[in-house]
Design an enzyme around this catalytic site. Structure first.
Site, PDB file in Angstrom:
ATOM      1  N   TYR A  62       0.844  -1.202   0.000  1.00 10.59           N
ATOM      2  CA  TYR A  62       0.000   0.000   0.000  1.00 10.59           C
ATOM      3  C   TYR A  62       0.882   1.256   0.000  1.00 10.59           C
ATOM      4  O   TYR A  62       0.662   2.187  -0.790  1.00 10.59           O
ATOM      5  CB  TYR A  62      -0.912  -0.037   1.226  1.00 10.59           C
ATOM      6  CG  TYR A  62      -1.945   1.063   1.293  1.00 10.59           C
ATOM      7  CD1 TYR A  62      -3.118   0.990   0.542  1.00 10.59           C
ATOM      8  CD2 TYR A  62      -1.761   2.175   2.116  1.00 10.59           C
ATOM      9  CE1 TYR A  62      -4.073   1.993   0.605  1.00 10.59           C
ATOM     10  CE2 TYR A  62      -2.712   3.176   2.190  1.00 10.59           C
ATOM     11  CZ  TYR A  62      -3.864   3.086   1.434  1.00 10.59           C
ATOM     12  OH  TYR A  62      -4.808   4.088   1.497  1.00 10.59           O
ATOM     13  N   LYS A  76       1.141   4.149  -2.903  1.00  3.67           N
ATOM     14  CA  LYS A  76       0.752   5.538  -2.617  1.00  3.67           C
ATOM     15  C   LYS A  76       1.938   6.503  -2.785  1.00  3.67           C
ATOM     16  O   LYS A  76       1.759   7.668  -3.164  1.00  3.67           O
ATOM     17  CB  LYS A  76       0.159   5.636  -1.210  1.00  3.67           C
ATOM     18  CG  LYS A  76      -1.166   4.866  -1.054  1.00  3.67           C
ATOM     19  CD  LYS A  76      -2.244   5.385  -1.997  1.00  3.67           C
ATOM     20  CE  LYS A  76      -3.587   4.715  -1.818  1.00  3.67           C
ATOM     21  NZ  LYS A  76      -4.601   5.226  -2.732  1.00  3.67           N
TER      22      LYS A  76
HETATM   23  N1  LIG Z   1      -9.962   5.607   4.475  1.00  2.00           N
HETATM   24  C1  LIG Z   1      -8.756   6.057   4.746  1.00  2.00           C
HETATM   25  O1  LIG Z   1      -8.368   6.209   5.925  1.00  2.00           O
HETATM   26  C2  LIG Z   1      -7.800   6.431   3.657  1.00  2.00           C
HETATM   27  C3  LIG Z   1      -6.590   7.029   4.007  1.00  2.00           C
HETATM   28  C4  LIG Z   1      -5.698   7.387   3.008  1.00  2.00           C
HETATM   29  C5  LIG Z   1      -6.005   7.161   1.688  1.00  2.00           C
HETATM   30  N2  LIG Z   1      -7.190   6.552   1.372  1.00  2.00           N
HETATM   31  C6  LIG Z   1      -7.443   6.317  -0.043  1.00  2.00           C
HETATM   32  O2  LIG Z   1      -8.653   6.935  -0.427  1.00  2.00           O
HETATM   33  C7  LIG Z   1      -9.268   6.175  -1.461  1.00  2.00           C
HETATM   34  C8  LIG Z   1     -10.697   5.840  -1.068  1.00  2.00           C
HETATM   35  O3  LIG Z   1     -10.652   5.102   0.149  1.00  2.00           O
HETATM   36  P1  LIG Z   1     -11.956   4.740   0.987  1.00  2.00           P
HETATM   37  O4  LIG Z   1     -11.532   4.632   2.394  1.00  2.00           O
HETATM   38  O5  LIG Z   1     -13.066   5.633   0.607  1.00  2.00           O
HETATM   39  O6  LIG Z   1     -12.223   3.257   0.438  1.00  2.00           O
HETATM   40  P2  LIG Z   1     -13.548   2.349   0.523  1.00  2.00           P
HETATM   41  O7  LIG Z   1     -14.519   2.905   1.502  1.00  2.00           O
HETATM   42  O8  LIG Z   1     -13.044   0.954   0.685  1.00  2.00           O
HETATM   43  O9  LIG Z   1     -14.190   2.533  -0.944  1.00  2.00           O
HETATM   44  C9  LIG Z   1     -13.452   2.118  -2.061  1.00  2.00           C
HETATM   45  C10 LIG Z   1     -14.154   2.545  -3.323  1.00  2.00           C
HETATM   46  O10 LIG Z   1     -13.333   2.182  -4.432  1.00  2.00           O
HETATM   47  C11 LIG Z   1     -14.076   1.331  -5.298  1.00  2.00           C
HETATM   48  N3  LIG Z   1     -13.151   0.387  -5.927  1.00  2.00           N
HETATM   49  C12 LIG Z   1     -12.394  -0.573  -5.343  1.00  2.00           C
HETATM   50  N4  LIG Z   1     -11.672  -1.206  -6.252  1.00  2.00           N
HETATM   51  C13 LIG Z   1     -11.985  -0.654  -7.463  1.00  2.00           C
HETATM   52  C14 LIG Z   1     -11.569  -0.882  -8.788  1.00  2.00           C
HETATM   53  N5  LIG Z   1     -10.678  -1.836  -9.078  1.00  2.00           N
HETATM   54  N6  LIG Z   1     -12.099  -0.123  -9.771  1.00  2.00           N
HETATM   55  C15 LIG Z   1     -13.004   0.840  -9.498  1.00  2.00           C
HETATM   56  N7  LIG Z   1     -13.440   1.109  -8.252  1.00  2.00           N
HETATM   57  C16 LIG Z   1     -12.927   0.366  -7.252  1.00  2.00           C
HETATM   58  C17 LIG Z   1     -15.112   0.666  -4.427  1.00  2.00           C
HETATM   59  O11 LIG Z   1     -16.199   0.193  -5.230  1.00  2.00           O
HETATM   60  P3  LIG Z   1     -17.188  -0.979  -4.708  1.00  2.00           P
HETATM   61  O12 LIG Z   1     -18.073  -0.333  -3.652  1.00  2.00           O
HETATM   62  O13 LIG Z   1     -17.959  -1.368  -5.900  1.00  2.00           O
HETATM   63  O14 LIG Z   1     -16.326  -2.035  -4.125  1.00  2.00           O
HETATM   64  C18 LIG Z   1     -15.493   1.853  -3.526  1.00  2.00           C
HETATM   65  O15 LIG Z   1     -16.348   2.721  -4.203  1.00  2.00           O
HETATM   66  C19 LIG Z   1      -8.382   4.963  -1.683  1.00  2.00           C
HETATM   67  O16 LIG Z   1      -7.484   5.214  -2.735  1.00  2.00           O
HETATM   68  C20 LIG Z   1      -7.617   4.851  -0.385  1.00  2.00           C
HETATM   69  O17 LIG Z   1      -6.389   4.194  -0.527  1.00  2.00           O
HETATM   70  C21 LIG Z   1      -8.095   6.185   2.314  1.00  2.00           C
END
Ligand SMILES: NC(=O)c1ccc[n+]([C@@H]2O[C@H](COP(=O)([O-])OP(=O)(O)OC[C@H]3O[C@@H](n4cnc5c(N)ncnc54)[C@H](OP(=O)(O)O)[C@@H]3O)[C@@H](O)[C@H]2O)c1
Length: 249
Positions: free
Chosen positions: A156, A160
């Site tokens: 990861y 990133k």
């Molecule tokens: N949450 C955190 O603390 C955090 C911190 C730093 C960075 N981020 C980054 O922010 C972004 C969003 O994170 P999140 O926490 O909102 O994640 P999340 O709640 O797990 O949601 C992930 C989203 O991405 C979609 N997705 C997954 N794989 C995909 C693919 N191969 N093609 C298209 N769509 C896909 C999922 O669709 P489905 O619903 O259909 O599965 C869902 O809409 C990510 O890049 C993550 O690494 C998150």
């Protein structure tokens, strides 16, 4: 006047979490929104309707961001349907955490394809219409883990960190065409991805490391994306904006 009036935005991975908040924020500011997801058909349908309620055009696309050909088809369809692409938020991402000793090649490849190759896949497609329009904003979702590293998250973190280097390179390649490219580095944000962090002692131990003493909300990140998508950031490119409550400074 709304900040994104009549702009067209693509947001990947917006059926839930941070992507959903970004899509809603953009639509509330007047943008037409095309968004993608992988498997949450029901949630995507509901979001499509919520976005349309802002009086903008909105459409959900089931498209795997990690597969080049699917991104190629997606961007062609969005251009046909929406006419242009002004903003691209490469948000789709996953984590498959494991200590390196137990991290399989398949786990590594999945994280790299969906988190990092996806950014290449989408950016390569959207820069053509942006170059034609001599304007565009690309926003890539990194993470503070890409800056700080984290035990058990080597794949990861690598994906990133890669996003940050990629974004700076694209900012240099396309700045003269008035296309900006920036990264956002969220800290711990309350979504499905981090739901395991909220339980018991683990939660207070994480929060004790955050100067603002709370996890972030998806809207905290959507606000940074709104700034980067809009003309408020017209002189900002190649930057990584951490939105992490001060966890990383
Ligand atoms: N949450 C955190 O603390 C955090 C911190 C730093 C960075 N981020 C980054 O922010 C972004 C969003 O994170 P999140 O926490 O909102 O994640 P999340 O709640 O797990 O949601 C992930 C989203 O991405 C979609 N997705 C997954 N794989 C995909 C693919 N191969 N093609 C298209 N769509 C896909 C999922 O669709 P489905 O619903 O259909 O599965 C869902 O809409 C990510 O890049 C993550 O690494 C998150």
């Amino acid at each position: 006047m709304k900040l994104l009036e009549n702009k067209v935005a693509i947001v990947t991975g917006a059926s839930r979490g941070i992507g959903e908040a970004i899509a809603l924020k953009f639509a509330a500011q007047g943008a037409h929104v095309a968004f993608t997801y992988l498997s949450s058909d029901e949630k995507a349908k509901i979001l499509e309707e919520k976005l349309q309620a802002f009086g903008v055009k909105a459409k959900a696309y089931k498209s795997n961001a990690g597969v080049y050909e699917e991104c190629e088809t997606l961007v062609a369809e969005v251009l046909k349907e929406f006419g242009s692409i002004d903003i691209c938020v490469n948000n789709a991402g996953i984590s498959k955490d494991n200590l390196l000793l137990r991290l399989s090649p398949d786990q590594w490849d999945d994280v790299m394809n969906i988190n990092l190759k996806s950014v290449y896949n989408m950016t390569k497609q959207v820069i053509r219409p942006m170059m034609k329009a001599k304007s565009g904003s690309i926003i890539n979702m990194s993470s503070v883990i890409g800056i700080m590293g984290n035990a058990g998250q080597s794949s990861y973190a690598a994906s990133k960190a890669g996003i940050i280097g990629f974004s700076k390179s694209i900012a240099q390649e396309l700045g003269s065409r008035n296309i900006r490219c920036n990264s956002v580095a969220p800290g711990f944000i309350e979504t499905d991805m981090t739901s395991y962090l909220k339980e018991g002692e683990a939660a207070s131990s994480y929060i004790s490391k955050i100067p603002l003493a709370r996890f972030g909300t998806p809207e905290d990140i959507a606000n940074v994306c709104l700034f980067l998508a809009s003309d408020l950031s017209s002189y900002v490119t190649g930057q990584t904006i951490s939105a992490c409550g001060g966890l990383c400074m």
